[in-house]
Design a protein around this motif. Structure first.
Motif, PDB file in Angstrom:
ATOM      1  N   GLY A 117       0.827  -1.200   0.000  1.00 35.41           N
ATOM      2  CA  GLY A 117       0.000   0.000   0.000  1.00 35.41           C
ATOM      3  C   GLY A 117       0.863   1.253   0.000  1.00 35.41           C
ATOM      4  O   GLY A 117       0.555   2.241  -0.673  1.00 35.41           O
ATOM      5  N   TYR A 144      -3.616   7.693   7.476  1.00 35.17           N
ATOM      6  CA  TYR A 144      -2.338   7.034   7.262  1.00 35.17           C
ATOM      7  C   TYR A 144      -2.272   6.588   5.813  1.00 35.17           C
ATOM      8  O   TYR A 144      -3.215   5.976   5.310  1.00 35.17           O
ATOM      9  N   GLY A 146       0.580   4.866   4.559  1.00 40.17           N
ATOM     10  CA  GLY A 146       1.819   4.112   4.491  1.00 40.17           C
ATOM     11  C   GLY A 146       2.960   4.979   4.981  1.00 40.17           C
ATOM     12  O   GLY A 146       2.751   6.134   5.362  1.00 40.17           O
ATOM     13  N   GLU A 206      -8.303   9.037   2.988  1.00 36.20           N
ATOM     14  CA  GLU A 206      -8.957   7.758   3.212  1.00 36.20           C
ATOM     15  C   GLU A 206     -10.451   8.071   3.213  1.00 36.20           C
ATOM     16  O   GLU A 206     -10.927   8.769   4.106  1.00 36.20           O
ATOM     17  N   ASN A 211      -7.399   4.464  10.109  1.00 40.30           N
ATOM     18  CA  ASN A 211      -6.098   4.321  10.762  1.00 40.30           C
ATOM     19  C   ASN A 211      -5.961   5.197  11.992  1.00 40.30           C
ATOM     20  O   ASN A 211      -4.861   5.426  12.500  1.00 40.30           O
ATOM     21  N   VAL A 241      -6.648   1.584   0.175  1.00 32.74           N
ATOM     22  CA  VAL A 241      -5.850   0.402   0.525  1.00 32.74           C
ATOM     23  C   VAL A 241      -6.617  -0.450   1.548  1.00 32.74           C
ATOM     24  O   VAL A 241      -6.619  -1.681   1.469  1.00 32.74           O
ATOM     25  N   LYS A 267      -3.818  -4.605   0.505  1.00 37.56           N
ATOM     26  CA  LYS A 267      -4.519  -5.477   1.454  1.00 37.56           C
ATOM     27  C   LYS A 267      -5.372  -6.571   0.769  1.00 37.56           C
ATOM     28  O   LYS A 267      -4.813  -7.543   0.300  1.00 37.56           O
TER      29      LYS A 267
HETATM   30  C1  LIG Z   1      -2.402  -0.234   5.283  1.00 33.99           C
HETATM   31  C2  LIG Z   1      -2.558   1.052   4.625  1.00 33.99           C
HETATM   32  C3  LIG Z   1      -1.535   1.610   3.840  1.00 33.99           C
HETATM   33  C4  LIG Z   1      -0.168   1.003   3.745  1.00 33.99           C
HETATM   34  O1  LIG Z   1      -0.163  -0.255   3.170  1.00 33.99           O
HETATM   35  P1  LIG Z   1       1.122  -1.204   3.421  1.00 33.99           P
HETATM   36  O2  LIG Z   1       0.826  -2.411   2.585  1.00 33.99           O
HETATM   37  O3  LIG Z   1       1.145  -1.468   4.884  1.00 33.99           O
HETATM   38  O4  LIG Z   1       2.305  -0.462   2.960  1.00 33.99           O
HETATM   39  C5  LIG Z   1      -1.798   2.775   3.165  1.00 33.99           C
HETATM   40  N1  LIG Z   1      -2.984   3.378   3.254  1.00 33.99           N
HETATM   41  C6  LIG Z   1      -3.984   2.889   4.002  1.00 33.99           C
HETATM   42  C7  LIG Z   1      -5.297   3.599   4.042  1.00 33.99           C
HETATM   43  C8  LIG Z   1      -3.806   1.713   4.715  1.00 33.99           C
HETATM   44  O5  LIG Z   1      -4.783   1.264   5.498  1.00 33.99           O
END
Ligand SMILES: *Cc1c(COP(=O)(O)O)cnc(C)c1O
Length: 426
Positions: A117, A144, A146, A206, A211, A241, A267
């Motif tokens: 992600g 969040y 990443g 998001e 997060n 993600v 994910k």
């Molecule tokens: C988990 C997540 C990420 C990061 O993904 P990774 O695979 O852990 O690098 C980025 N954005 C959102 C909204 C997430 O929930």
């Protein structure tokens, strides 16, 4: 519960791995204590090295929408692995995955696959900047995206000031183009867009914040973002993600009826293997190398194992799946509220589909500031109480709980009974 073997392993891990973990939240720092070490998982359940069994609401932080070790996904991985683990040249599964995402998400006409992600978001931001030939990005507090350098920023001192890095090792120069505003704050977005007219490449959000616990966009907020970005020729970037394929087949953008310019995934689309993807309109995506000037690459991108696992996972999703997730979520939400009321514990339950969070506060939660009012000491007690009852929720107040299709009536009832027991002692 006896966790002797976990304790031993954690002591070893602390010597070999910073903090004993490969992703910080796993270290249980927010709630105290030590993590357990998992050896296997099946359906809604996960077992540790000491053979303790837990009902799992972390779901490997989102991917496990069908529960753990779904036989169809495992078989797909096994079969793909037998043909080789990586080719470094196009493979048919990449095309199938790309087409699958395009068919599910109408705003996506072309998609590029990557390995996490973080990578997806990092690349989408680079693309937005390259495409618009602008530098600034607006992000929201508590979102969040990443561990991308330029996005590791929370609140600056004010919406109009440039962000301050949230992590050591991120030079100020790397975040000087990151503008941070509170979630759900139209006026702040308007002010920043005005102050940086013609200079904002993209607004990243998001579409359901997952997060910092879980909070929803206020009615009209995403519509507002769509409108103001269009007016300013700024790209609207949905970081799906977490929400992609979880809240609906077409993600949060389907649920709220908004068409972003770029979308990021991860994910669920990897079925539990490392994956990421980002996509959007053809003319934007064609700015990527080798067609365009924005460079982006990956040795393992489009990895056949990840594609096989992801496709198997996506093919298991249908109307019934989402109905089931919604009704399990509803039962858990309703039960939680009733129990908290009876126990006279101030709790605000936020839920969208199979993403849920119980904040230990009486006030409603629409942004990071609201979320921060939660009683984290109480949450830590709640967490450890549940863990002793064999229920594993995320070891932080500021994480989403994930429900899978393996969480049936039996599991939800078990969970509510444990919550009742723990809440009565808070
Ligand atoms: C988990 C997540 C990420 C990061 O993904 P990774 O695979 O852990 O690098 C980025 N954005 C959102 C909204 C997430 O929930």
């Amino acid at each position: 519960m006896n966790r002797e073997k976990s304790q031993k392993l954690f002591a070893q891990a602390l010597n070999a791995i910073p903090g004993g973990v490969n992703s910080p939240v796993r270290a249980f720092r927010a709630v105290g204590g030590e993590p357990f070490f998992a050896v296997r998982a099946q359906g809604a359940r996960i077992w540790d090295v000491d053979d303790n069994e837990y009902l799992d609401y972390v779901g490997t932080w989102g991917p496990a929408i069908h529960g753990h070790a779904n036989p169809v996904i495992i078989e797909a991985i096994r079969e793909a692995a037998g043909r080789g683990t990586s080719f470094g040249i196009p493979n048919p599964l990449e095309v199938e995955m790309a087409q699958w995402i395009i068919d599910a998400v109408p705003s996506v006409q072309k998609v590029r696959l990557c390995n996490s992600g973080t990578e997806a978001v990092m690349s989408a931001i680079r693309l937005a900047r390259g495409f618009t030939q602008r530098d600034n990005i607006i992000k929201f507090e508590g979102c969040y995206h990443g561990h991308v350098d330029s996005l590791l920023v929370k609140a600056g001192s004010g919406a109009l000031t440039f962000g301050n890095p949230d992590s050591a090792g991120v030079p100020n120069a790397f975040v000087q183009h990151t503008l941070v505003v509170p979630y759900n704050d139209e006026a702040a977005v308007r002010r920043v867009m005005e102050a940086h007219r013609g200079k904002v490449a993209g607004i990243i959000i998001e579409p359901v914040a997952g997060n910092a616990g879980v909070y929803e966009p206020r009615p009209g907020f995403l519509e507002f973002l769509r409108q103001i970005t269009s007016e300013h020729d700024t790209l609207l970037i949905f970081d799906e993600v977490m929400t992609g394929f979880r809240l609906a087949r077409g993600g949060a953008q389907e649920l709220y009826g908004i068409t972003p310019d770029l979308s990021c995934f991860g994910k669920i689309i990897g079925g539990g293997l490392p994956v990421g993807a980002f996509g959007g309109r053809r003319e934007t995506m064609d700015f990527l190398a080798p067609l365009g000037p924005v460079y982006q690459a990956g040795t393992l991108s489009g990895n056949p194992l990840a594609m096989a696992a992801g496709l198997a996972s996506l093919k298991l999703l249908n109307r019934e799946t989402y109905k089931q997730l919604e009704s399990s979520g509803e039962a858990l939400e309703k039960g939680l509220r009733e129990i908290a009321t009876l126990a006279k514990v101030p709790v605000t339950v936020n839920r969208v589909g199979s993403m849920i969070c119980a904040y230990f506060t009486s006030g409603s939660v629409w942004n990071l500031e609201d979320a921060m009012r939660s009683d984290r000491v109480r949450f830590a007690k709640f967490f450890h109480g549940l863990l002793e009852e064999g229920i594993y929720v995320a070891p932080s107040q500021f994480e989403a709980g994930f429900i899978s299709t393996a969480h049936g009536g039996v599991e939800i009832d078990l969970t509510l009974r444990a919550i009742e027991k723990v809440m009565s002692k808070l």
